[in-house]
Scaffold this active site. Sequence first.
Site, PDB file in Angstrom:
ATOM      1  N   HIS A   1       0.808  -1.217   0.000  1.00  0.00           N
ATOM      2  CA  HIS A   1       0.000   0.000   0.000  1.00  0.00           C
ATOM      3  C   HIS A   1       0.843   1.269   0.000  1.00  0.00           C
ATOM      4  O   HIS A   1       0.380   2.328  -0.437  1.00  0.00           O
ATOM      5  CB  HIS A   1      -0.934  -0.005   1.217  1.00  0.00           C
ATOM      6  CG  HIS A   1      -2.218   0.716   0.989  1.00  0.00           C
ATOM      7  ND1 HIS A   1      -2.313   1.880   0.257  1.00  0.00           N
ATOM      8  CD2 HIS A   1      -3.486   0.439   1.407  1.00  0.00           C
ATOM      9  CE1 HIS A   1      -3.572   2.289   0.237  1.00  0.00           C
ATOM     10  NE2 HIS A   1      -4.297   1.431   0.908  1.00  0.00           N
TER      11      HIS A   1
ATOM     12  N   ASP B   1      -9.901  -7.617 -17.500  1.00  0.00           N
ATOM     13  CA  ASP B   1     -10.143  -8.680 -18.473  1.00  0.00           C
ATOM     14  C   ASP B   1      -8.803  -9.087 -19.090  1.00  0.00           C
ATOM     15  O   ASP B   1      -8.137  -8.291 -19.744  1.00  0.00           O
ATOM     16  CB  ASP B   1     -11.100  -8.165 -19.552  1.00  0.00           C
ATOM     17  CG  ASP B   1     -11.430  -9.204 -20.601  1.00  0.00           C
ATOM     18  OD1 ASP B   1     -10.905 -10.339 -20.512  1.00  0.00           O
ATOM     19  OD2 ASP B   1     -12.191  -8.884 -21.535  1.00  0.00           O
TER      20      ASP B   1
END
Length: 448
Positions: free
Chosen positions: A150, A394
């Site tokens: 992070h 995708d």
Amino acid sequence: MKVTIENSTTVKPIYDPSPPPPSTAYIPLSAFDKVAYDAHVAIIYAYRPPAMPTATLKLGLQRVLAVYREWAGRLGMNHKGETVVLLNDQGVRFVEASMDSRLDQTLTLLKPSQALQSLYPSLKGIEELLQVQVTRFACGSMVIGFTAHHSVADGQATSSFLVAWGRVCRGLDIGPLPLHDRISYFIPRDPPKIEFDHFGAEYTSKKIVEDEASRFNNVALDDIVVHKVHFSADFLTKLKARASISCPPSDITNNNKRATYSTFECVIAHLWRAITKARSVSAYETTHLKISVNGRSRMNPRVPNQYFGNLVLWAVPSAKVKDLLREPVSHAAKLIHEAIAKVNDSYFRSFIDFTTSKVKHDPDIVTTASVEKPALCPDIEVDSWLRLPFCDLDFGCGSPYMFMPMYYPTEGNIFLLPSYIGDGSINAFVPVFKDQLDTFRQNCYILD
């Protein structure tokens, strides 16, 4: 759930046909990177067959790492002793795994529990800033477990990287390209202008951290369960209507229809009250709600969405427990709406000045972002992933048909995600104490 590790390798950037850039460069962490969680965050994506070949996933990752070099680097120090991202191209961890069962037979196990940890690489003792695990199932389905540090990037920036990886795997160009400049957007003012109190939201003292640690030193992992709450689109419509009663007249639109608070504000207002009802806390205790706020559209001039790094601060509405529970949900929604509105350009600029002029000179000041807390009671923290482009990830086999966050059993730390059903519903992952679960579940769908 038995997962077999088949292979574990290091994947490094490919710069062909261009020559590789110098591996001695580094990027300094911004003020916003320094208050982000100093830890990995993981998420899991599931894809139906036919799944993309592993070779294609690896090659796509190597090519996209040439554009997002930070992920292939390491955290280190510069000559001033400051933490930086070393652009040394040491690479990311890529794990190949398998299960001898069908994914649909395993779906019942894919819930917020320790079993999830076998679907993404271990978070212990690692130096990589990014890790990937591809788990293949007997039916041809594929689960990608992804972990990212992070300190390098927030949710929006990390999502942009993942979408770019998918585009490369499909033979498309990366676009738009990320912006790596972590300095020029956040230059402190001279003289500094600190207009807000940043203690409690972004910073605290070591003494307070020590006191909190001692308060929860008897809390065990087995005391907490992560409960998944599904809010249907119909429930959300009713909740917004009830919670938005307190919208001020200035928010009435031109067509004489009263404006509503955002879905996010209404859901959090509802959960804040439901969790507080389930907790055994004094009516006169104060409960705080910590909400992450993206600064890209709030700073002036606006920071482009392509900015790669952390650019999040926190709104922290608060209330006495008795007032939060006595008043309707519209009261909580109003508190949340007003607190978020205050985290504007002035607040972000004030934070930059505070970090630059105060924090670096006071060793007692530490960040509030800590993964060491087992519980947050009576407070709550919210990580909203509602606007992240999950469906755009995708790799050539379609959008993921399921996604969920890592197993993170810190009581009171909520994750919000759009439901993978795709009908506008929302999933909330809520860690609660086991002995309070039944009460919490009873309050989840009660509108009062």
